[in-house]
Design an enzyme around this catalytic site. Structure first.
Site, PDB file in Angstrom:
ATOM      1  N   HIS A  17      -3.951  -0.469  11.948  1.00 42.49           N
ATOM      2  CA  HIS A  17      -3.368  -1.710  12.476  1.00 42.49           C
ATOM      3  C   HIS A  17      -2.144  -1.410  13.343  1.00 42.49           C
ATOM      4  O   HIS A  17      -2.055  -1.873  14.492  1.00 42.49           O
ATOM      5  CB  HIS A  17      -2.980  -2.629  11.322  1.00 42.49           C
ATOM      6  CG  HIS A  17      -2.458  -3.960  11.767  1.00 42.49           C
ATOM      7  ND1 HIS A  17      -3.277  -5.051  11.956  1.00 42.49           N
ATOM      8  CD2 HIS A  17      -1.201  -4.382  12.090  1.00 42.49           C
ATOM      9  CE1 HIS A  17      -2.548  -6.079  12.369  1.00 42.49           C
ATOM     10  NE2 HIS A  17      -1.297  -5.694  12.446  1.00 42.49           N
ATOM     11  N   GLU A  18      -1.203  -0.666  12.789  1.00 41.11           N
ATOM     12  CA  GLU A  18       0.031  -0.385  13.528  1.00 41.11           C
ATOM     13  C   GLU A  18      -0.217   0.520  14.730  1.00 41.11           C
ATOM     14  O   GLU A  18       0.467   0.409  15.744  1.00 41.11           O
ATOM     15  CB  GLU A  18       1.072   0.241  12.593  1.00 41.11           C
ATOM     16  CG  GLU A  18       1.509  -0.655  11.446  1.00 41.11           C
ATOM     17  CD  GLU A  18       2.080  -1.984  11.932  1.00 41.11           C
ATOM     18  OE1 GLU A  18       2.652  -2.032  13.035  1.00 41.11           O
ATOM     19  OE2 GLU A  18       1.938  -2.989  11.207  1.00 41.11           O
ATOM     20  N   HIS A  21      -1.042  -1.591  17.729  1.00 39.65           N
ATOM     21  CA  HIS A  21       0.168  -2.080  18.410  1.00 39.65           C
ATOM     22  C   HIS A  21       0.836  -0.950  19.191  1.00 39.65           C
ATOM     23  O   HIS A  21       1.255  -1.125  20.342  1.00 39.65           O
ATOM     24  CB  HIS A  21       1.171  -2.625  17.383  1.00 39.65           C
ATOM     25  CG  HIS A  21       0.703  -3.854  16.671  1.00 39.65           C
ATOM     26  ND1 HIS A  21       0.155  -4.937  17.322  1.00 39.65           N
ATOM     27  CD2 HIS A  21       0.725  -4.187  15.350  1.00 39.65           C
ATOM     28  CE1 HIS A  21      -0.142  -5.875  16.442  1.00 39.65           C
ATOM     29  NE2 HIS A  21       0.180  -5.440  15.236  1.00 39.65           N
TER      30      HIS A  21
END
Length: 337
Positions: A17-18, A21
């Site tokens: 997920h990170e 980003h």
């Protein structure tokens, strides 16, 4: 092994997920101050260029700290100074990476499990098919002259005929023959059965199709469940946090590694869906503010948005405390009672 599986799943999903980003921020030229996996005190830090990379004590979170993400910044490379379309890409990338992860894991599961063909693999002893003379290796061509193209066709026809004679046309040793079978109703499954199971084919293309379809079905179910939470059809007491997830990991591990993989896919998809909800502090809430600020202009400042997201974080922490307490009541206290 339960703790190991749980830590691996948490760290993998958070990292994915990170990283979504992080990589899109870097591609858009946005300054990233820190990329961290885990929460709490850092036990590993490494500065590379402008970004600090860290591992933290508790594997239940993580973050990609971008310049100007929650505050006003004069830096021309700050998040708040980038075009709206770039910020939208960066915000959505985390959930999209989790969605992609879920799809990949579901494809792996589909390939491992295989896809049911119309060829018989096992005929159960004393079953209707066994009594009628159907044998392993028979390919089911039609039932009552209805063509059987996939295993689900057979299940649909047989399941709806209790104690009714069915003319099953099979291909055996290159020759076709018709065998009459009378299915029996099975109380456990709630439908009629012949007592056969199919040969499972392991096909890459079919696995991709099955994996995508299963991911879509799970997504629809999740949004339906969220809707039921708002309507009251499902109680908030049914929600689980990290403690509950560890217990589910334990149950999955007892059934086999493939079930742990399935749980990881489910949690990854859950993370994608939840993060896109239009709630402050979540990626969906930040995307909503992009739209609001595009419409209202400067009326909503970076500082004002940051404060609203901070309130959202506090509410999410309270929710975490609530679900954790529920998990303790459901899973831990019964051990001592």
């Amino acid at each position: 092994m339960t703790l190991i599986y749980a830590v691996i799943i948490f760290c993998l999903l958070i990292f994915v997920h990170e990283f979504g980003h992080f990589i899109t921020a870097k591609m858009c030229g946005i300054k990233v101050n820190e990329f961290a996996i885990g929460m709490g005190p850092a036990f590993f830090k490494r500065q590379k260029g402008e970004t600090l990379y860290s591992l933290r004590a508790f594997p239940i979170g993580g973050f990609c700290a971008m310049e100007g993400e929650d505050e006003d910044s004069e830096d021309e490379r700050a998040f708040n100074n980038q075009p709206a379309w770039q910020r939208a890409i960066v915000l959505a990338a985390g959930s999209l990476m989790n969605l992609l992860t879920a799809v990949i894991l579901m494809i792996i599961i589909a390939f491992y499990m295989g896809q049911a063909t119309t060829t018989i693999d096992i005929v159960q002893d004393d079953s209707p098919a066994y009594e009628a003379g159907i044998m392993a290796g028979d390919e089911i061509l039609a039932i009552n002259e209805i063509e059987i193209k996939q295993w689900e066709d057979l299940q649909a026809i047989v399941g709806g005929h209790e104690n009714e004679a069915l003319d099953v046309r099979v291909l055996r040793d290159g020759a076709e023959q018709v065998i009459t079978v009378i299915p029996q109703y099975d109380e456990e499954s709630g439908r009629s059965l012949m007592g056969v199971s199919p040969v499972m084919a392991h096909n890459g293309i079919a696995s991709i199709k099955t994996g995508v379809e299963n991911t879509w079905e799970m997504t629809v179910m999740m949004y339906d469940l969220i809707g039921q939470l708002f309507t009251g059809d499902v109680s908030a007491k049914e929600l689980s946090g990290p403690v509950g997830i560890v217990y589910v990991v334990n149950d999955s591990a007892k059934m086999g590694l493939i079930y742990v993989v399935y749980l990881a896919a489910l949690l990854s998809l859950n993370l994608a869906v939840i993060n896109l909800l239009p709630f402050p502090a979540l990626d969906g809430g930040r995307l909503l503010f992009l739209v609001i600020r595009k419409i209202t202009g400067k009326r909503v400042t970076d500082e004002m948005e940051g404060k609203i997201h901070f309130i959202g974080i506090m509410l999410l922490l309270l929710l975490m405390v609530y679900v954790t307490w529920n998990d303790i009541i459901r899973f831990i206290l019964p051990i001592f009672s």
